[in-house]
Design a protein around this motif. Structure first.
Motif, PDB file in Angstrom:
ATOM      1  N   VAL A  18       0.851   3.130  25.435  1.00 18.56           N
ATOM      2  CA  VAL A  18       0.516   2.652  26.785  1.00 18.56           C
ATOM      3  C   VAL A  18      -0.162   3.773  27.560  1.00 18.56           C
ATOM      4  N   PHE A  35       9.269  -1.234  29.761  1.00 19.38           N
ATOM      5  CA  PHE A  35       8.976  -0.712  28.427  1.00 19.38           C
ATOM      6  C   PHE A  35      10.184   0.043  27.861  1.00 19.38           C
ATOM      7  N   LEU A  38      12.340  -2.535  26.503  1.00 17.57           N
ATOM      8  CA  LEU A  38      11.750  -3.057  25.264  1.00 17.57           C
ATOM      9  C   LEU A  38      12.072  -2.140  24.094  1.00 17.57           C
ATOM     10  N   ASN A  39      12.039  -0.835  24.336  1.00 13.56           N
ATOM     11  CA  ASN A  39      12.397   0.115  23.284  1.00 13.56           C
ATOM     12  C   ASN A  39      13.865  -0.020  22.892  1.00 13.56           C
ATOM     13  N   PHE A  44       9.769  -2.390  19.509  1.00 12.18           N
ATOM     14  CA  PHE A  44       8.491  -2.009  20.131  1.00 12.18           C
ATOM     15  C   PHE A  44       8.122  -0.566  19.810  1.00 12.18           C
ATOM     16  N   TYR A 115      -2.256  -0.671  25.350  1.00 11.03           N
ATOM     17  CA  TYR A 115      -2.072  -1.319  26.652  1.00 11.03           C
ATOM     18  C   TYR A 115      -2.531  -0.389  27.774  1.00 11.03           C
ATOM     19  N   LEU A 254      -0.799 -11.319  23.634  1.00 13.58           N
ATOM     20  CA  LEU A 254      -0.035 -10.380  24.461  1.00 13.58           C
ATOM     21  C   LEU A 254       1.420 -10.817  24.559  1.00 13.58           C
ATOM     22  N   GLN A 255       1.651 -12.102  24.679  1.00 12.14           N
ATOM     23  CA  GLN A 255       3.022 -12.611  24.767  1.00 12.14           C
ATOM     24  C   GLN A 255       3.815 -12.262  23.514  1.00 12.14           C
ATOM     25  N   GLU A 257       3.192  -9.704  21.506  1.00 12.81           N
ATOM     26  CA  GLU A 257       3.344  -8.249  21.377  1.00 12.81           C
ATOM     27  C   GLU A 257       4.374  -7.677  22.349  1.00 12.81           C
ATOM     28  N   LEU A 258       4.440  -8.255  23.545  1.00  6.60           N
ATOM     29  CA  LEU A 258       5.352  -7.750  24.579  1.00  6.60           C
ATOM     30  C   LEU A 258       6.332  -8.860  24.965  1.00  6.60           C
ATOM     31  N   PHE A 260       8.876  -9.483  26.687  1.00  8.35           N
ATOM     32  CA  PHE A 260       9.786  -9.171  27.789  1.00  8.35           C
ATOM     33  C   PHE A 260      10.762 -10.305  28.100  1.00  8.35           C
TER      34      PHE A 260
END
Length: 481
Positions: A18, A35, A38-39, A44, A115, A254-255, A257-258, A260
């Protein structure tokens, strides 16, 4: 002892995925925290490079702490006050392109970079005719990003797989569309070539967004208490509320890959953010603007006091649920849930939000935040929304400049202050002169974009409420609505 890798034993090195333009409180409390989550909860496995978008900033201070900082989230959760804190370790390093331009460009060579995030203030996404491609660095954020994208394009020979997802968080409408337009304008001006422009449009995605979280920032008043609690010094502590919302117009890629939403974060991937922006402006911002003059003239000074007050709190809740929500097109259940969250946010015991700090430019705010609800309510219901009309009357009363014997420090466009001063100078104690005040204010088309006296029933309603407020005071007048 200062926070750094040595103090924080759980520090983990991760691939830099990022690139973030902005190192301030909001991004660290909002995007970087996401993020970080996410980690923790997915595979991710990525970190953030924070780029300082202007000459003076905080990356040196951030680097002193190896990108580490403590995040405090404080507010009402499930109706009860809760304060939690956590060390955020998602930022790998900070870069100042004004002193490290080549290092900045090299980040475009990272294969896993994917990103682009930004929060460069509302003025950040703007075209600067003085920008030059050969500057080290160019001045504006779009120009800095343009040369970075060109370098990435050249590094990977136009590889489609090395495109990036560009997700701006600036608080302007259609933020990504505007950024893309400026990037294309710069690419043409600087003769970056058709192949680069094609890569930019086909390999990169641009997502308009809406962000929402109150971030008071660095808790200066209680930093001694925090230092004692943590057992070390942290110059980058940031505070925010529990509530968070990120609405993103995003492609399916994108949805995927991330993810959230799958880890419980309030991130919505949608095809069009417009109804969500309207919801926020009308309910959250509109409620603030509706509340301020009524609560302040009642004798209240903070948002929390106002919403917890038995009379004023009832007024603003009914204004939201009975007069604002019926003008919106999302589901009633969704709107009422959001409104409930807004009221809890207003009641946050950890944030002292002064009504006077919200009162700046009340007339332009009323035009953009509240007037659309007034007009739509009249269109749908065939009658004037009385609580919103009462708030408009209270706003006119507020601009008389007095709360009892206390002078109100008015802060608005000079022309509006002159308008209100002249209008109130003609008041002679009669109901007819109050109506003259109302007609003059409602007829100020420069602010309202139309003559509000032409809206059926509005002048009569506002005049009636203003007569009541002026003659009987706010405490008695509010009882009528």
């Amino acid at each position: 002892m200062q926070l750094n890798k040595k103090v924080y034993s759980d520090y983990t090195n991760r691939p830099e995925k990022v690139l973030q333009f902005g190192e301030g409180n909001f991004l660290r409390c909002f995007v970087d925290w996401m993020f970080h989550e996410l980690n923790k909860k997915t595979d991710f496995n990525g970190s953030v490079i924070a780029v300082q978008p202007i000459d003076k900033g905080m990356v040196d201070m951030l680097n002193e702490q190896d990108g580490l900082y403590t995040l405090y989230l404080r507010g009402l959760k499930n109706g009860k006050p809760e304060s939690i804190h956590e060390t955020i370790d998602v930022i790998s390093r900070g870069i100042n392109p004004y002193t490290q331009f080549q290092e900045y460009l090299k980040t475009a060579e990272l294969p896993e970079m994917r990103y682009i995030i930004s929060n460069t203030t509302e003025a950040g996404i703007a075209y600067d005719d003085q920008d030059e491609a050969g500057a080290t660095p160019p001045n504006s954020y779009p120009a800095k990003l343009a040369v970075w994208l060109k370098h990435r394009f050249e590094t990977f020979s136009g590889d489609q797989a090395k495109g990036v997802h560009i997700i701006p968080c600036e608080l302007i409408e259609k933020n990504a569309d505007n950024l893309k337009r400026i990037l294309l304008q710069l690419a043409q001006k600087w003769d970056f070539g058709a192949e680069f422009i094609n890569w930019l449009e086909s390999a990169c995605t641009f997502s308009n967004t809406l962000v929402d979280r109150i971030v008071p920032g660095y808790p200066r008043e209680r930093i001694a208490e925090i230092t004692e609690e943590l057992g070390y010094e942290d110059k980058q502590v940031v505070e925010g509320e529990h509530f968070h919302l990120w609405v993103i117009e995003a492609p399916e890629s994108l949805q995927n890959e991330l993810p959230f939403p799958s880890i419980g974060l309030d991130v919505l991937y949608v095809k069009d953010i417009t109804p969500y922006r309207t919801r926020k402006v009308r309910i959250l911002n509109g409620a603030h603007t509706t509340l301020v003059p009524v609560a302040y003239l009642y004798g209240i000074d903070t948002v929390r006091e106002a919403v917890e007050h038995p009379v004023v709190g009832k007024f603003i809740k009914e204004a939201i649920f009975d007069e604002i929500i019926p003008t919106l097109d999302l589901s009633k259940e969704e709107l009422e849930k959001f409104a409930g969250e807004v009221i809890d946010r207003f009641r946050n015991p950890y944030i002292k939000h002064l009504l006077m700090s919200i009162s700046l430019n009340s007339f332009p705010k009323f035009e953009t935040r509240v007037l659309p609800s007034v007009l739509e309510f009249i269109r749908r219901e065939g009658k004037v929304p009385q609580k919103l009309a009462f708030s408009l009357a209270a706003t006119i009363a507020f601009y008389r400049g007095k709360r009892g014997e206390e002078e109100i420090s008015l802060n608005d466009d000079a022309a509006i202050l002159v308008l209100l001063k002249n209008a109130w100078s003609k008041y002679d104690g009669t109901d007819e002169s109050i109506e003259d005040v109302v007609r003059e204010v409602l007829g100020y088309e420069k602010n309202w974009k139309l003559d509000l006296n032409s809206v059926e029933g509005l002048t009569k309603s506002v005049t009636g409420h203003l007569v009541n407020i002026t003659k009987n005071g706010m405490e008695k007048a509010i009882e009528t609505v």
